[in-house]
Scaffold this active site. Structure first.
Site, PDB file in Angstrom:
ATOM      1  N   ASP A 182       9.126   3.013   5.742  1.00 55.71           N
ATOM      2  CA  ASP A 182       7.690   2.909   5.420  1.00 55.71           C
ATOM      3  C   ASP A 182       6.881   3.975   6.160  1.00 55.71           C
ATOM      4  O   ASP A 182       6.086   4.703   5.550  1.00 55.71           O
ATOM      5  CB  ASP A 182       7.140   1.526   5.811  1.00 55.71           C
ATOM      6  CG  ASP A 182       7.474   0.468   4.780  1.00 55.71           C
ATOM      7  OD1 ASP A 182       8.420   0.685   4.011  1.00 55.71           O
ATOM      8  OD2 ASP A 182       6.780  -0.568   4.757  1.00 55.71           O
ATOM      9  N   PRO A 210      -2.602  -3.818  -1.206  1.00 58.19           N
ATOM     10  CA  PRO A 210      -2.411  -5.252  -0.961  1.00 58.19           C
ATOM     11  C   PRO A 210      -1.515  -5.477   0.256  1.00 58.19           C
ATOM     12  O   PRO A 210      -0.558  -4.714   0.450  1.00 58.19           O
ATOM     13  CB  PRO A 210      -1.718  -5.748  -2.236  1.00 58.19           C
ATOM     14  CG  PRO A 210      -1.885  -4.671  -3.249  1.00 58.19           C
ATOM     15  CD  PRO A 210      -2.113  -3.386  -2.518  1.00 58.19           C
ATOM     16  N   GLY A 218       4.836  -5.431   0.009  1.00 58.51           N
ATOM     17  CA  GLY A 218       5.879  -4.424  -0.165  1.00 58.51           C
ATOM     18  C   GLY A 218       5.342  -3.035  -0.459  1.00 58.51           C
ATOM     19  O   GLY A 218       6.087  -2.148  -0.849  1.00 58.51           O
ATOM     20  N   LEU A 219       4.036  -2.831  -0.269  1.00 62.91           N
ATOM     21  CA  LEU A 219       3.472  -1.502  -0.550  1.00 62.91           C
ATOM     22  C   LEU A 219       3.155  -0.729   0.737  1.00 62.91           C
ATOM     23  O   LEU A 219       2.433   0.264   0.702  1.00 62.91           O
ATOM     24  CB  LEU A 219       2.216  -1.625  -1.419  1.00 62.91           C
ATOM     25  CG  LEU A 219       2.453  -2.112  -2.850  1.00 62.91           C
ATOM     26  CD1 LEU A 219       1.159  -2.133  -3.639  1.00 62.91           C
ATOM     27  CD2 LEU A 219       3.462  -1.233  -3.577  1.00 62.91           C
ATOM     28  N   GLY A 220       3.670  -1.224   1.838  1.00 64.98           N
ATOM     29  CA  GLY A 220       3.549  -0.455   3.085  1.00 64.98           C
ATOM     30  C   GLY A 220       2.161  -0.451   3.680  1.00 64.98           C
ATOM     31  O   GLY A 220       1.775   0.514   4.348  1.00 64.98           O
TER      32      GLY A 220
HETATM   33  O1  PMV Z   1       7.671  -3.281   3.994  1.00 60.08           O
HETATM   34  P1  PMV Z   1       8.318  -3.642   2.706  1.00 60.08           P
HETATM   35  O2  PMV Z   1       8.032  -5.011   2.239  1.00 60.08           O
HETATM   36  O3  PMV Z   1       8.186  -2.570   1.671  1.00 60.08           O
HETATM   37  O4  PMV Z   1       9.910  -3.713   2.981  1.00 60.08           O
HETATM   38  C1  PMV Z   1      10.555  -2.710   3.638  1.00 60.08           C
HETATM   39  C2  PMV Z   1      11.908  -2.530   3.073  1.00 60.08           C
HETATM   40  C3  PMV Z   1      13.048  -3.233   3.761  1.00 60.08           C
HETATM   41  O5  PMV Z   1      14.202  -2.450   3.429  1.00 60.08           O
HETATM   42  C4  PMV Z   1      13.222  -4.625   3.195  1.00 60.08           C
HETATM   43  C5  PMV Z   1      12.901  -3.322   5.277  1.00 60.08           C
HETATM   44  C6  PMV Z   1      13.004  -1.986   5.977  1.00 60.08           C
HETATM   45  O6  PMV Z   1      12.656  -1.944   7.172  1.00 60.08           O
HETATM   46  O7  PMV Z   1      13.466  -0.986   5.405  1.00 60.08           O
END
Ligand code: PMV
Length: 315
Positions: free
Chosen positions: A149, A98, A102-104
């Protein structure tokens, strides 16, 4: 009949187990790949170099794409790293990760493009280099990515991550069973990260203290994972979630799913990634996983993925 591809590449999704946001400010974080969802890139012969994302209804011709097009940038970066001209390829992307959840997904798509191109050129780049190229693309999504990520989707193993340092693979002594539940609320990382930055600028001492506490939780979690003390992770997830909520990155939808998971017997639950929307994770033993998954759906989750982070020894 669809021709068979010249080459293909793929990369998994990821979850952050501990330490999101604080990781942008130099504290450690723990992330792991989610192999149930993947981005894939297939390369077909063509007359010009294009990238097509079928699910997103996007098609870019790399030579004409603007500098901030993430797909075209990844293609150019790989060509530059290998000192090759743009190849006459149609690169087709599909993904069941998705987006903005937040799943990269962005990092996984870039990594899949990179892997497919390496296969197509019959070339090799070390993970460290591929991860650095994906990082360049991640900067388009939000200006100050920590690099977590790109690291976890390229290395495809759980990592202990500190910004600016080589990722540290560490031992996972026992499997970690998780449910990943999607609030269905899209949450671009850039917005949550930008809001945290503004809040930190206004109240630096308060936010530094919150980041320190999160860093300590990540350290304790690493020891528990290395020792195979999985139950100890539950309270640590809870403590991390409480601090994230105090930083303003939880949301009513995330709070509802966290509560539902805990009420149904999960040992711990927290948001994962940028927050505000996107996904949360719950630590569940096999015997209650189904019940917790049902409770999450009843509380509004639009999708629940069951995954297990497998045991691993550091390389
Ligand atoms: O890409 P996401 O939504 O998994 O968020 C990354 C995690 C954060 O710590 C919020 C941002 C980062 O660059 O580490």
């Amino acid at each position: 009949m669809t021709p068979s591809p010249l080459a293909r590449g793929e990369a998994p999704g990821k979850v952050i187990l501990f330490g999101e946001h604080a990781v942008v400010y130099g504290r450690p974080a723990i992330a792991a790949p989610v192999t149930q969802v993947r981005a894939r890139a297939h390369i077909f012969p063509a007359s010009t170099c294009t990238v097509e994302a079928i699910d997103l209804h996007q098609r870019v011709e790399v030579a004409r794409a603007p500098a901030d097009d993430p797909f075209a940038l990844m293609v150019r970066l790989v060509c530059d790293a290998l000192q090759r001209p743009l190849p006459p390829w149609r690169i087709v992307i599909t993904s069941d990760i998705p987006i903005a959840a937040g799943l990269g997904s962005g990092a996984a798509i870039s990594a899949a493009i990179g892997r497919a191109m390496l296969a197509g050129f019959n070339a090799h780049l070390p993970n460290e280099t591929l991860s650095a190229l994906v990082y360049e693309v991640e900067k388009l999504h939000h200006g100050t990515p920590s690099g977590i990520d790109n690291t976890v989707v390229v290395y495809e193993r759980p990592v202990w991550f500190v910004r600016g340092r080589e990722p540290e693979p560490f031992a996972v002594a026992r499997p970690i069973p998780l449910l990943i539940a999607d609030t269905g609320v899209p949450s671009p990382t850039r917005i949550a990260v930008g809001d945290v930055r503004r809040a930190w600028e206004q109240e630096p001492a308060r936010f530094e203290a919150l980041f320190d506490e999160i860093g300590d939780i990540a350290r304790q979690a690493r020891s528990a994972i290395e020792e195979g003390d999985i139950p100890a992770l539950g309270p640590l997830m809870h403590a991390n979630q409480t601090l994230l909520a105090r930083m303003g990155v939880s949301s009513p939808e995330l709070d509802r799913l966290v509560r539902a998971a805990l009420d149904a017997g999960a040992a711990g639950a927290k948001l994962s990634g940028a927050g505000r929307g996107g996904n949360m994770i719950a630590l569940v033993s096999d015997d209650i996983a189904e019940e917790v998954a049902n409770a999450l759906r009843a509380a509004g989750a639009v999708r629940v993925i069951s995954t297990t982070i497998p045991p691993a020894t550091p390389i």
